[in-house]
Write an enzyme that holds these catalytic residues in place. Structure first.
Site, PDB file in Angstrom:
ATOM      1  N   THR A  41       0.840  -1.189   0.000  1.00 14.79           N
ATOM      2  CA  THR A  41       0.000   0.000   0.000  1.00 14.79           C
ATOM      3  C   THR A  41       0.878   1.243   0.000  1.00 14.79           C
ATOM      4  OG1 THR A  41      -1.457  -1.235   1.429  1.00 14.79           O
ATOM      5  CG2 THR A  41      -1.904   1.110   1.188  1.00 14.79           C
ATOM      6  N   GLN A  42       0.643   2.129  -0.946  1.00 16.35           N
ATOM      7  CA  GLN A  42       1.399   3.366  -0.957  1.00 16.35           C
ATOM      8  C   GLN A  42       0.520   4.547  -0.581  1.00 16.35           C
ATOM      9  OE1 GLN A  42       4.725   3.558  -1.471  1.00 16.35           O
ATOM     10  NE2 GLN A  42       4.827   1.344  -1.621  1.00 16.35           N
TER      11      GLN A  42
END
Lengths: 267, 263, 286
Positions: free
Chosen positions: C33-34
């Site tokens: 997840t960014q």
């Protein structure tokens, strides 16, 4: 020649459904000197009889502090016990790091139970040659557990393992009802008296050969939260008073307060 | 792929499972996770003749927000129990609070194992070396924390060891760390090590005689620490709320809490 | 129309553009997840005399879109603790499942029906046994234990560069049955305070709460009613000023008697009169 065709490893059952290697391991426990444990509503104590290999040598340690709330007494191979002790120490530290609390004693004992069981079911492995009494306090109060090389663990009110421990157990059974409401000192004296039952003739408890370990819990007067008395091992001069209080000539005399209700000890 | 579409020039379907390398626009992912923040605050340690004082403010910030007015940065280390009643060492950490916390717990666990194995507490010197190793082990993803370790050395003298985030360390007489380090350290140089203090009338230029350095008393150091933090609170927004002091003597560790300005 | 089965269900390039299969690749660098996707906004909480009040609205936003308007962001753990989630909703749901597992394990571990201690104490004086709520026997995880656990979990994930994109408040009681309130964010930074707020709440609600509970001592003087009123007032201010908030919210009160959770609360007594006086931005022409 082999005495027995079914005792070469711990993965083979005998036709009678026994696993001899595991039973032999249980015999190793009986070679160790006796240790006694008792739990009351406020304390869990361990007392141990230490042996020295010869006059000139030191006495083999029998009690180990695992964490601030748990300690063990060992009977059997000390080196195997050290492996379990280290493992338990690691688990307690790990639990404290992740949850910020004392590890529940039952959970801890279950872990060494599973660990020991694995050794009884894999080829090339050897069961631990040591039995333990695990005494500790957690949020549910004081606990005493027995651990056997087979992986069997069981919660006890009072118990003894090691050489000639049957006599100690008999004493404990006789006084079973008194334990729950015992105070700290009284519980230790019960432990020492049970220990004395198992001694060989002409052997006495001395400050050299006796160890006492205590963990306790009490309710704080301010907010009712539980205050833990950390597990501590007492050796040497620290156990002198206790030993004297259970000396033969003092028995039944009730030198300390609260002693003597229904504790008829036959010598 | 599948250009032999039954319907000439009909729609194509995506069967491409490999990432298209060339057409991924540069910097397409805008938010990259930044694992660090600076939680502000300041720490200070001064070694005396037979005592060490470790101190830190208790404010925890992120950006312009005050997250907490009571978040200790100074910890007793290596006692046998959770309440650390028999601890002999004190660690202060400032920088990224989560890393500081992790660092403290690792060092504490190591000290506890040392006590379990050796039956005695770890010396400051040994613990200081070990802390350096721990920090350097994470050289390429460092603990973003400025640590100071305090205790009494083998001769019973006050000992302060200070660190950078990747494990360089040295033993010092005093050290300030964290947000207001640059404000406090010059003050300490002057007041603890008597830098730029000369014997009046001793001469000019090279003839000037430096003021003789003699160890400060515990009372004097406590006042010095409070003054240092009062100054830092005035001039740095990330410092304030409370002052926590640990005084290490041969009789044990005493903890003192004092209020600081909360503005 | 393409009749080949291989094409069934595939997105059409002319409609959607060439498909980016990078999400399916299982070799090469892994993309964690960014950034959060569907998000919840502030969670706010304040301690009072015998417990904690915690609240969060029921909105899950997709960027600036008010996407889901009935998402419950307060979660009860073992009948004794409330966990409030701000940030990514899918990560919240992952944590919710994880906490369920933890609660079940914990319930097994603390099943005291067969211990020797239980048999010995049952016959004797009952005053020594502490009061226990059915789902939380003495010794199971309290709010402080749970908060520590979540801190370790989130810190571990940040170390793996795979963060759980949440800011969490944990409300309940600690080991000595005193009110406990603490926070942990996606980097594993944990702290406690008499009042706490995540996200916009830190700027909008926290100053209001600190007016009433600047210190632990002040918070210990607040009554339950006062605490609830403060929280409701804060939820209203948040709805006025936070564009990603909703007037429907959940509120929970945690005391030693357990958790009272209301998940369908409606903001009351709103007054938008102040909006008339706001100038300088927006659609006004004057």
């Amino acid at each position: 020649m082999f005495r027995n065709n079914y005792d070469n490893d711990s993965v083979t059952f005998s036709p009678q459904g026994r696993i001899f290697q595991v039973e032999y391991a249980a015999e190793a426990v009986k070679q160790g000197s006796v240790v006694v444990g008792i739990a009351s509503k406020t304390h869990a104590v361990l007392v141990a009889f230490k042996r020295n290999a010869e006059e000139l040598s030191s006495y083999q340690k029998k009690l180990f502090a695992i964490d601030e709330h748990v300690g063990i007494a060992i009977a059997g191979l000390t080196s195997d016990a050290r492996v379990l002790s280290n493992f338990m120490k690691q688990q307690c530290l790990g639990h404290r790091l992740t949850y910020g609390r004392n590890m529940p004693v039952r959970g801890l004992v279950d872990m060494i139970g599973s660990k020991a069981q694995i050794n009884t079911q894999h080829y090339g492995k050897r069961p631990y040659g040591v039995g333990l009494l695990v005494a500790g306090v957690d949020e549910q109060g004081p606990h005493l557990f027995e651990f056997q090389p087979s992986g069997m663990t069981e919660e006890m009110v009072a118990f003894a393992i090691g050489a000639r421990s049957q006599m100690a157990r008999t004493y404990l059974e006789k006084n079973l009802d008194a334990f729950a409401d015992c105070g700290r000192e009284e519980l230790v004296r019960h432990g020492l008296k049970a220990l004395k039952e198992s001694l060989v003739q002409d052997r006495e408890l001395t400050i050299e050969n006796t160890s006492v370990g205590i963990a306790g819990v009490s309710k704080s007067k301010e907010d009712g939260s539980s205050v833990v008395e950390p597990f501590k091992v007492f050796d040497g001069q620290e156990v002198n008073a206790w030993i004297e209080s259970v000396a033969d000539d003092k028995e039944g005399g009730g030198d300390a307060a609260g002693e003597g209700e229904g504790m008829d000890v036959d010598a | 792929m599948f250009s032999q579409n039954p319907i000439m020039n009909g729609p194509n379907y995506s069967f491409n499972d490999a990432p298209p390398k060339a057409n991924a626009p540069e910097g397409a992912r805008q938010h990259r996770f930044d694992p660090y923040t600076d939680n502000g605050g300041s720490t200070l340690a001064i070694a005396g003749a037979d005592f060490t004082i470790m101190a830190g403010d208790t404010r925890l910030t992120s950006g312009y927000s005050i997250n907490s007015r009571y978040h200790p940065k100074v910890f007793k280390i290596g006692g046998t129990t959770a309440d650390q009643h028999d601890a002999t060492l004190v660690l202060s950490v400032v920088g990224f609070a989560a890393d500081g916390e992790a660092l403290k717990e690792r060092l504490d666990t190591i000290c506890k194992m040392y006590r379990y194995r050796h039956g005695k507490p770890m010396s400051v010197k040994a613990c200081a070396q070990r802390l350096s190793t721990i920090l350097y082990q994470k050289r390429f993803f460092p603990y973003y924390a400025y640590a100071i370790l305090g205790g009494l050395d083998d001769e019973g003298r006050g000992a302060v060891y200070s660190y950078d985030p990747v494990g360089s360390y040295e033993r010092e007489q005093c050290r300030a760390g964290g947000a207001a380090a640059s404000l406090i350290m010059p003050f300490l140089d002057n007041q603890v090590n008597f830098k730029n203090q000369y014997v009046p009338g001793s001469g000019e230029g090279h003839a000037l005689q430096e003021r003789e350095r003699n160890p400060l008393s515990r009372g004097a150091v406590e006042i010095l620490v409070k003054d240092a933090f009062d100054g830092a609170v005035e001039r740095h927004i990330e410092v304030g709320d409370g002052l926590q002091m640990m005084v290490i003597t041969k009789n044990g560790i005493e903890e003192i809490l004092q209020p600081l300005k909360r503005d | 129309m393409d009749h080949r089965p291989q094409a069934w269900g595939r997105p059409r390039d002319d409609v959607y553009g060439a498909y980016d299969g990078s999400y399916f690749q299982n070799s090469g660098p892994k993309f964690a997840t960014q950034s959060p996707v569907v998000t919840g906004t502030s969670v706010i909480a304040i301690k009072f005399k015998d417990g904690v009040v915690i609240a969060a609205d029921n909105l899950a936003s997709y960027g600036s879109l008010a996407r889901f308007t009935n998402v419950k962001r307060l979660r009860v753990f073992l009948d004794t603790t409330v966990v409030g989630f701000g940030g990514d909703v899918s990560d919240m749901q992952y944590l919710d499942r994880h906490l369920n597992e933890l609660a079940i394990d914990e319930s097994y571990e603390n099943d005291t029906t067969e211990t020797a201690a239980a048999t010995t104490t049952s016959s004797s004086d009952p005053s020594s046994t502490s009061t226990q709520t059915p789902n939380n026997p003495a010794g199971s995880l309290n709010a402080a234990n749970l908060h520590k656990y979540l801190q370790k979990l989130l810190y571990r994930r940040r170390n793996d560069f795979d963060p759980l994109w949440n800011h969490i408040l944990v409300a309940g009681l600690d080991a000595s049955s005193k009110p406990f309130l603490a926070s942990v964010d996606l980097r594993g930074t944990a702290f406690t305070s008499p009042s706490l707020a995540t996200g916009f709440g830190a700027a909008l609600a926290q100053p209001i709460m600190r007016r009433y509970a600047a210190t632990e001592e002040d918070a210990a003087k607040l009554t339950r009613e006062q605490a609830v009123d403060i929280i409701k007032e804060c939820m209203k201010v948040l709805f006025y000023r936070d564009a990603r908030s909703l007037d429907k919210y959940s509120i929970a009160v945690v005391t030693k008697d357990g958790v009272e959770l209301k998940e369908e609360e409606q903001l009351e007594k709103q007054s938008w009169a102040f909006a008339e006086r706001i100038h300088g931005y927006g659609t006004q022409t004057v």
